[in-house]
Scaffold this motif. Structure first.
Motif, mmCIF file in Angstrom:
data_model
loop_
_atom_site.group_PDB
_atom_site.id
_atom_site.type_symbol
_atom_site.label_atom_id
_atom_site.label_comp_id
_atom_site.label_asym_id
_atom_site.label_seq_id
_atom_site.Cartn_x
_atom_site.Cartn_y
_atom_site.Cartn_z
ATOM 1 N N PRO A 28 0.805 -1.225 0.000
ATOM 2 C CA PRO A 28 0.000 0.000 0.000
ATOM 3 C C PRO A 28 0.833 1.269 0.000
ATOM 4 N N LEU A 29 2.003 1.271 0.672
ATOM 5 C CA LEU A 29 2.836 2.474 0.690
ATOM 6 C C LEU A 29 3.382 2.771 -0.700
ATOM 7 N N SER A 30 3.768 1.758 -1.448
ATOM 8 C CA SER A 30 4.251 1.984 -2.818
ATOM 9 C C SER A 30 3.158 2.599 -3.665
ATOM 10 N N PHE A 31 1.940 2.135 -3.478
ATOM 11 C CA PHE A 31 0.814 2.694 -4.226
ATOM 12 C C PHE A 31 0.565 4.150 -3.843
ATOM 13 N N LEU A 32 0.625 4.468 -2.545
ATOM 14 C CA LEU A 32 0.390 5.846 -2.110
ATOM 15 C C LEU A 32 1.469 6.789 -2.631
ATOM 16 N N ILE A 33 2.735 6.356 -2.587
ATOM 17 C CA ILE A 33 3.816 7.208 -3.072
ATOM 18 C C ILE A 33 3.688 7.440 -4.568
ATOM 19 N N ALA A 34 3.392 6.381 -5.320
ATOM 20 C CA ALA A 34 3.264 6.517 -6.776
ATOM 21 C C ALA A 34 2.091 7.417 -7.144
ATOM 22 N N ARG A 35 0.969 7.281 -6.457
ATOM 23 C CA ARG A 35 -0.183 8.121 -6.786
ATOM 24 C C ARG A 35 0.068 9.578 -6.408
ATOM 25 N N SER A 36 0.777 9.804 -5.293
ATOM 26 C CA SER A 36 1.097 11.180 -4.907
ATOM 27 C C SER A 36 2.000 11.847 -5.943
ATOM 28 N N LEU A 37 3.028 11.127 -6.408
ATOM 29 C CA LEU A 37 3.907 11.690 -7.431
ATOM 30 C C LEU A 37 3.175 11.862 -8.762
ATOM 31 N N HIS A 38 2.224 10.988 -9.054
ATOM 32 C CA HIS A 38 1.440 11.123 -10.286
ATOM 33 C C HIS A 38 0.640 12.413 -10.276
ATOM 34 N N HIS A 39 0.078 12.778 -9.136
ATOM 35 C CA HIS A 39 -0.670 14.034 -9.034
ATOM 36 C C HIS A 39 0.268 15.240 -9.047
ATOM 37 N N ARG A 40 1.420 15.125 -8.388
ATOM 38 C CA ARG A 40 2.366 16.246 -8.332
ATOM 39 C C ARG A 40 2.990 16.535 -9.688
ATOM 40 N N THR A 41 3.100 15.542 -10.545
ATOM 41 C CA THR A 41 3.666 15.736 -11.881
ATOM 42 C C THR A 41 2.582 15.970 -12.925
ATOM 43 N N ALA A 42 1.443 16.493 -12.503
ATOM 44 C CA ALA A 42 0.350 16.852 -13.422
ATOM 45 C C ALA A 42 -0.122 15.652 -14.225
ATOM 46 N N HIS A 43 -0.312 14.536 -13.528
ATOM 47 C CA HIS A 43 -0.846 13.316 -14.141
ATOM 48 C C HIS A 43 0.036 12.871 -15.304
ATOM 49 N N SER A 44 1.308 12.688 -15.008
ATOM 50 C CA SER A 44 2.263 12.259 -16.026
ATOM 51 C C SER A 44 2.019 10.815 -16.420
ATOM 52 N N GLY A 45 2.639 10.420 -17.538
ATOM 53 C CA GLY A 45 2.509 9.062 -18.031
ATOM 54 C C GLY A 45 3.379 8.090 -17.268
ATOM 55 N N PRO A 46 3.324 6.812 -17.623
ATOM 56 C CA PRO A 46 4.093 5.795 -16.892
ATOM 57 C C PRO A 46 5.604 6.029 -16.933
ATOM 58 N N GLY A 47 6.122 6.455 -18.084
ATOM 59 C CA GLY A 47 7.569 6.654 -18.189
ATOM 60 C C GLY A 47 8.088 7.750 -17.284
ATOM 61 N N LEU A 48 7.439 8.919 -17.335
ATOM 62 C CA LEU A 48 7.868 10.038 -16.491
ATOM 63 C C LEU A 48 7.627 9.744 -15.018
ATOM 64 N N LEU A 49 6.531 9.088 -14.694
ATOM 65 C CA LEU A 49 6.235 8.770 -13.298
ATOM 66 C C LEU A 49 7.280 7.815 -12.722
ATOM 67 N N LEU A 50 7.687 6.805 -13.478
ATOM 68 C CA LEU A 50 8.693 5.875 -12.987
ATOM 69 C C LEU A 50 10.047 6.559 -12.818
ATOM 70 N N ALA A 51 10.406 7.435 -13.754
ATOM 71 C CA ALA A 51 11.672 8.170 -13.632
ATOM 72 C C ALA A 51 11.658 9.081 -12.417
ATOM 73 N N THR A 52 10.509 9.705 -12.128
ATOM 74 C CA THR A 52 10.417 10.580 -10.949
ATOM 75 C C THR A 52 10.536 9.774 -9.659
ATOM 76 N N MET A 53 9.903 8.609 -9.602
ATOM 77 C CA MET A 53 9.994 7.779 -8.403
ATOM 78 C C MET A 53 11.431 7.312 -8.158
ATOM 79 N N ARG A 54 12.150 6.980 -9.213
ATOM 80 C CA ARG A 54 13.498 6.439 -9.049
ATOM 81 C C ARG A 54 14.531 7.492 -8.666
ATOM 82 N N GLN A 55 14.128 8.728 -8.595
ATOM 83 C CA GLN A 55 15.035 9.736 -8.068
ATOM 84 C C GLN A 55 15.255 9.579 -6.569
#
Length: 515
Positions: A157-184
């Protein structure tokens, strides 16, 4: 008053042996991870955890050192790391224990279980007991979290919450940009699957680009597969309006419509000219149809898409088109004639694919006959009848399996015993990938305009050609009555005149496709 005195020779025995019992207590430690599912937003979860950590710190600190007020970014970051550590302990307890033992005794090897998700990764345990991905960027300049990202368990559940939070912060980015942002900062296990699920389940992203829902095609209805008399069960659709000029004088153009009847069994077509969208006009068209084709048993009709459009006039036409089938006059005629009238579901043109294809085919031939020119009622009726004969000559299936027999079965065979209209077609089977013929100077061309139908495209003449290194023309300069334009050869259509071989032109495929 005095206390009573007891005799000294009391019978109480003071030499009682002490009984000792051994008690074994079995304890177990369970990590409560229910906090991850109590909150649906990462920000709210971190604020609650940060306040709990502050409360515990204040309880252990002197009164002068206690912290009050709003939460600080450092406290939020501390809460996030605490949640990550809790998720790691919950998901990888054996791996963490082995890394701790190796940290105390470096000579002891690390042997992860063969089913462990971390067996293929180079893992390290930092001073705060966080599992981090150890790579080759230790000497690079940058944040510690970027060089050694924290491991996030898969499907936690924590992985899901972090990914969804970053998805909203990056203006609903696509899978590629969202994964790159998480891996920072993090390294999510099965990260691509995680980010795809986040994007796919995001309601905002879905509403901006809703996916079509496709269901397995239903079996053909009985009227399509049960043999019946030609045109006894048909589908009806209108197309138009068509502006017909008066036969004599200078009167205003009159709007006319075309009623297309398609046989549900053999795809035979019958076309009638309708002067307006009233019930009386539609009944008259059906009477003419019955007089020439025989009694009509069942009639199916479009119910939503015939005249739908943004234009106010089209909406009015659509409303009038539907209202004509709801009048008492229409219902009475159907009852008296024994016609079963059925509507297909609203906004479902694929339920009436037969008559929709008939309308498309009629417009295809009609545009090539008249283009943008005007026509009288006699010319309009003649063209409609001519198109009807062409549509009733379309091949349905070969008559025999013999390779030398080129005859095909058409709807006309069911009407008159043979194809009603037949045009020899050129052989298009020899399609070689060879360079197309170059457009030469002075050729007449049509300038492609997406917002206009083809017969309204501007006509121009090629004034200059631009040849590539391979000697092929890919850009031309065209002069029209509205100016000079430089266009790619894919944006022009060479008119089949002036001796140009259109079969070798790159734009001739458009004519073949439309055919």
């Amino acid at each position: 008053m005095t206390w009573p005195k007891f005799p000294s020779n009391s019978s109480i025995n003071h030499n009682i042996e002490q009984e000792k019992r051994a008690v074994v207590v079995l304890t177990t430690t369970e990590i409560d991870d229910s906090i991850f599912v109590r909150y649906s937003e990462l920000g709210k979860l971190l604020k609650v955890v940060a306040m709990c950590i502050r409360f515990g710190t204040n309880c252990r600190s002197p009164k002068a050192e206690r912290v009050f007020g709003n939460l600080t970014p450092a406290e939020i970051d501390r809460a996030l790391k605490s949640m990550v550590r809790l998720a790691q302990v919950n998901s990888f307890p054996k791996e963490i224990q082995q890394l701790k033992c190796h940290k105390l005794d470096p000579t002891k090897p690390i042997e992860f279980d063969t089913k462990s998700a971390l067996k293929t990764l180079n893992i390290r345990l930092d001073q705060s007991d966080h599992l981090r991905l150890d790579g080759r960027l230790g000497n690079a300049a940058g944040p510690y979290d970027s060089k050694f990202p924290m491991i996030l368990p898969a499907k936690h559940p924590l992985s899901f919450l972090i990914a969804r939070s970053l998805h909203h912060r990056t203006a609903h980015s696509g899978p590629g940009l969202l994964l790159a942002t998480m891996r920072q900062r993090f390294w999510p296990m099965r990260g691509r699957e995680l980010v795809r699920n986040i994007v796919r389940k995001c309601i905002t992203c879905f509403r901006c680009r809703p996916a079509d829902y496709h269901q397995q095609m239903a079996p053909l209805p009985a009227v399509r597969v049960v043999p019946s008399r030609v045109l006894s069960k048909a589908g009806l659709d209108y197309c138009g309006p068509f502006n017909v000029r008066p036969l004599y004088g200078r009167g205003a153009n009159v709007k006319m419509y075309v009623a297309i009847f398609v046989c549900l069994a053999v795809k035979a077509v019958h076309i009638e000219i309708v002067p307006n969208l009233t019930s009386a006009a539609c009944i008259s068209a059906i009477k003419r149809f019955v007089a020439r084709r025989g009694r009509l048993i069942e009639l199916q009709c479009d119910n939503a898409t015939a005249f739908v459009g943004a234009d106010r006039e089209l909406k009015s036409l659509r409303r009038r088109y539907l209202e004509q089938f709801k009048t008492e006059e229409w219902k009475g005629y159907c009852i008296d004639s024994g016609i079963s009238f059925r509507f297909i579901p609203a906004r479902s043109p694929h339920f009436g694919g037969l008559w929709e294809a008939g309308v498309k085919s009629f417009k295809h031939h009609f545009r090539r006959i008249f283009g943008a020119s005007s026509y009288t009622l006699d010319e309009f009726t003649t063209a409609a009848t001519h198109i009807e004969s062409i549509l009733n000559s379309r091949p349905l299936t070969p008559l025999t399996d013999h390779p030398d027999d080129l005859a095909v079965l058409t709807p006309g065979h069911f009407l008159v015993g043979e194809a009603m209209f037949s045009i020899p077609e050129p052989d298009m089977t020899n399609d070689q990938r060879t360079p197309a013929q170059n457009i030469y100077k002075g050729a007449l061309v049509l300038l492609k305009q997406e917002e206009l139908p083809p017969f309204m495209w501007n006509i121009g003449r090629v004034e200059e050609t631009y040849t590539g290194a391979d000697g092929l023309v890919r850009v031309v300069l065209v002069r029209t009555n509205r100016g000079v334009y430089k266009r790619a050869v894919t944006e022009v259509r060479v008119l089949p005149i002036d001796g140009h071989d259109t079969n070798k032109l790159p734009t001739a495929r458009m004519l073949d496709d439309d055919r």
